[in-house]
Write an enzyme that holds these catalytic residues in place. Structure first.
Site, PDB file in Angstrom:
ATOM      1  N   SER A  59      65.934  89.811  56.817  1.00 12.67           N
ATOM      2  CA  SER A  59      65.015  89.760  57.991  1.00 12.67           C
ATOM      3  C   SER A  59      64.822  91.252  58.761  1.00 12.67           C
ATOM      4  O   SER A  59      64.348  92.059  57.893  1.00 12.67           O
ATOM      5  CB  SER A  59      65.641  88.833  58.946  1.00 12.67           C
ATOM      6  OG  SER A  59      64.585  88.257  59.815  1.00 12.67           O
ATOM      7  N   ASP A 203      63.016  83.401  54.738  1.00 15.03           N
ATOM      8  CA  ASP A 203      63.706  84.185  55.479  1.00 15.03           C
ATOM      9  C   ASP A 203      65.196  83.999  54.916  1.00 15.03           C
ATOM     10  O   ASP A 203      65.815  83.215  54.909  1.00 15.03           O
ATOM     11  CB  ASP A 203      63.843  83.877  56.895  1.00 15.03           C
ATOM     12  CG  ASP A 203      64.577  85.014  57.803  1.00 15.03           C
ATOM     13  OD1 ASP A 203      65.915  85.357  57.586  1.00 15.03           O
ATOM     14  OD2 ASP A 203      64.015  85.290  58.885  1.00 15.03           O
TER      15      ASP A 203
END
Length: 740
Positions: A59, A203
């Site tokens: 991320s 993610d």
């Protein structure tokens, strides 16, 4: 014995020198805005001269890690982070400056926009496509445009995403670097998923927010791990939608975290309590916390670096790792994904030429212009290397749906509550056309229908046919006091052709047929009803470089028009007890000229303060021949026909066949999305068609206003108090939401 020990020591030293030095790995966790704290750690590592051999991230950690692996230093990444407008980076809307001049009115004008495909509402995998994210990181990573194997970066790099089909971690180490980090940061329901082979990625923090295991598998024997998540938050600390999504998504990662932590030789956890994944507004504070934490761990990094330098003479820390190439020569352009739009239209707006050298800023600006056509939901690109310094520019586009339903609520002190509903469809009637139907549903009903046809080789001409109808309240003022309340009905058919100069300017020629009627809102024994039908042929010029529609901070907005009004058919009837006593249907008026000008400028004086200036003027030449085609002076929000806003006056408080006003003010951004505005204006009216007698108390206006404003998701919310020297009365004025 002494000689034996010396010999043993020498043998040990030789054996150690023959060994490879420990390989230092760096793992950066996800954490949204909190990832800005990674910067201080990177700066401390650089200051210590510690060489990093492998980097992994998830991320926001993948963003910071990829920049560092590509060759940016910690200081350079800080400069980048401070220069980025994070709110704009996560916005899904095109910049107003890059939107077609004929479509600027419809941008940033609705609280809700629903795409339709095959008659059904289209649901995407996330709210934000991340167009600006793609462009920004392609720009930053252009020096490594030809690296498709991440192990070939100056520091080998891997990042982690999640396969939405299986829920398993996907380690990305090849392909397009920007695509990889965009997938790694795609928070479910916030960002759209990224296509990857036969699946979609989101993610990586959902399954492995702290990918220490991966850096060990790359070959790291010493691991520095920087963790920002600090475990699951307590319910009282979940303060935003992103926080809740992170919490839900990271349940699985919480089980894996302890195993990852045990693999760290140096474990770092910056004190970030009170900050969330959405705290980009606190970027300075987050960077500062990272710096303080980096200073704390600097001695450890320094000892590691000094030990490696002492034991391994070949050990070297490279300060300059980023390739120097900042331009690529364009060999060709390929566009994948075009179905309903044309290559010609795309490349004309792009305006990039083969054989020319371009950097990331050039390409990003070109794409923003294409994106401003509003024909595309996403435009991504990559470079396919051909020969050194040369490449093919490959675009992958996702076209926007042809049809949208849009809605907004609006309240205004003058117009009251309204529901605004719009249906917009492209190519409904003809190719390269747009059809619009817009309704203002309230006591003051309004309707607008438009057919906009684009034509020409460069697609920079428009033929626009429109129909407008309104039924509005019309207060009649005498000596600035409300004496009567009328209702006005106005209808306008318009046809005009225009030639667009790039995206911010246009000029053209048009003709309109207009019909206006007035009658009292409440019928009385004695009643006057009036009306007029007329034609107007005009030329116009428009120029708009505003950065945004509401609470504008820079740019110009200019509209000028000169026309000839003719074929007037007035009617004026006086009724007494329902019987026509006087009729003036036999009256006739000659044609007359009409001039209109609106000039607005917004000049930033600092990061928070903007100078506002406006010059408005309108005149009916030979005003004795003008009937019911007056200018309306007053109000704060410009949304009434022939209106010139004026602080201190209500709508229609002054009506005249000629008016000229000047307004100056300052806008102050007190906090995020919160503004204070002060204005002062002056003007003259009733000067057309008569001998100029100078400015006097009968035709001079002056007024002032103070406004508190909030730029909300449902539109601007403003509360204004205003005063006019002529009225000598303090008024309150409220506007909520986007107006028609």
């Amino acid at each position: 014995m002494r000689y034996f020990l010396i010999l043993l020591f020498c043998c040990s030293a030789i054996a150690m020198l023959a060994q490879k030095p420990p390989r230092v790995g760096l793992t950066l966790s996800g954490g949204g805005a909190k990832g800005l704290a990674h910067i201080g750690i990177l700066e401390a590592i650089d200051s210590a001269g510690l060489k990093i051999d492998y980097v992994t991230g998830t991320s926001m950690g993948s963003i910071m890690g990829s920049l560092y692996a590509a060759g940016y230093s910690g200081k350079e990444i800080e400069r980048i982070a401070r220069s980025i407008d994070w709110a704009a980076l996560f916005s899904g809307r095109p910049s107003l400056r890059n939107v077609n001049i004929d479509e600027k009115d419809e941008v940033e004008n609705y609280a809700l926009e629903l795409p339709l495909e095959k008659g059904k509402i289209k649901i995407y995998s996330g709210i934000i496509e991340g167009q600006e994210i793609w462009l920004k990181f392609q720009e930053l990573l252009l020096p490594v445009y030809d690296v498709k194997d991440f192990s070939k970066l100056s520091i080998p790099f891997k990042c982690v995403a999640t396969d939405v089909g299986t829920g398993k971690a996907v380690v990305l180490d090849q392909g397009e670097l920007v695509s990889a980090i965009r997938a790694s940061m795609a928070i479910p329901s916030v960002f759209t998923a990224v296509d990857y082979k036969d699946t979609k990625l989101v993610d990586g923090g959902l399954v492995r927010n702290f990918p220490v295991k991966d850096v060990v598998e790359m070959g790291a024997t010493k691991v520095i791990g920087v963790n920002l998540s600090q475990g699951l938050l307590q319910a009282k600390d979940l303060n935003s939608a992103i926080d809740v999504l992170y919490q839900i998504g990271f349940y699985k990662d919480a089980d894996d975290f302890e195993n990852q932590r045990k693999l760290c030789d140096v474990y770092i956890e910056p004190p970030l309590k009170g900050y969330s994944a959405a705290s980009f507004g606190s970027s300075d504070s987050l960077i500062h916390i990272g710096k303080v934490t980096g200073d704390k761990y600097y001695p450890i990094f320094k000892r590691m670096a000094d030990s490696l330098k002492l034991l391994y003479p070949d050990y070297a820390f490279a300060k300059e790792r980023l390739p120097k190439s900042t331009y690529v020569i364009l060999d060709d352009i390929r566009i994948d994904g075009l179905k309903r739009t044309t290559r010609t239209g795309f490349t004309n707006r792009l305006n990039l030429e083969k054989g020319q050298a371009y950097n990331g800023v050039d390409v990003a600006e070109a794409i923003r212009k294409v994106y401003g056509s509003r024909n595309y939901k996403r435009i991504t690109y990559s470079w396919e290397p051909t020969t050194p310094g040369h490449a093919v520019l490959v675009f992958n586009v996702l076209e926007s749906p042809l049809t949208f339903l849009k809605a907004a609520l609006h309240y205004n002190t003058y117009s009251d509550v309204a529901l605004i509903v719009t249906a917009e469809s492209k190519n409904l009637v003809f190719d390269r056309s747009k059809s619009t139907a817009k309704f203002n549903i309230s006591e003051n009903f309004r309707m607008y229908l438009e057919q906009n046809q684009t034509f020409g080789k460069r697609e920079n001409n428009n033929l626009i046919l429109s129909f407008y109808h309104e039924r509005m309240g019309f207060p009649v003022y005498q000596d600035f006091k409300n004496s009567f309340l009328y209702r006005t009905t106005f209808t306008k058919f318009d046809a005009h052709i225009q030639h667009n100069i790039k995206f911010n300017a246009t000029y053209g020629l048009g003709t309109s047929l207009q019909d206006i009627n007035l009658k009292p809102k409440i019928a009385a024994d004695a009643t006057v009803k009036a009306g007029n039908k007329f034609a107007n042929t005009y030329v116009f010029y428009q120029f708009n470089t505003l950065d945004k529609k509401n609470f504008t901070t820079s740019g110009w907005n200019i509209y000028t028009e000169a026309g000839w009004v003719y074929h007037q058919r007035p009617s004026d009837r006086y009724y007494s007890n329902g019987t026509i006593e006087v009729s003036t249907d036999s009256l006739s008026f000659a044609g007359y000229g009409q001039i209109k000008m609106r000039v607005e400028n917004y000049t930033p004086l600092s990061a928070r303060v903007t100078l506002l200036s406006q010059w408005h003027a309108g005149a009916n030449i030979h005003s004795d021949d003008a009937y019911l085609n007056f200018y309306n002076v007053g109000g704060i929000t410009d949304f009434v026909r022939n209106q010139y806003v004026f602080s201190g006056l209500n709508e229609f408080q002054v009506t005249s066949n000629s008016v000229a006003t000047l307004s100056l003010g300052f806008q102050y951004a007190a906090f995020k999305n919160i503004y204070g505005i002060a204005r002062a204006n002056a003007g003259v009216y009733d000067f057309s068609g008569r001998k100029w007698e100078g400015i006097n108390s009968h035709n001079f206006l002056s007024g002032y206003s103070l406004t508190a404003g909030y730029d909300s998701g449902i539109g601007p919310i403003t509360l204004t108090i205003m005063y006019s020297d002529q009225v000598q009365k303090l008024y309150g004025y409220v506007n909520v939401g986007f107006h028609f």
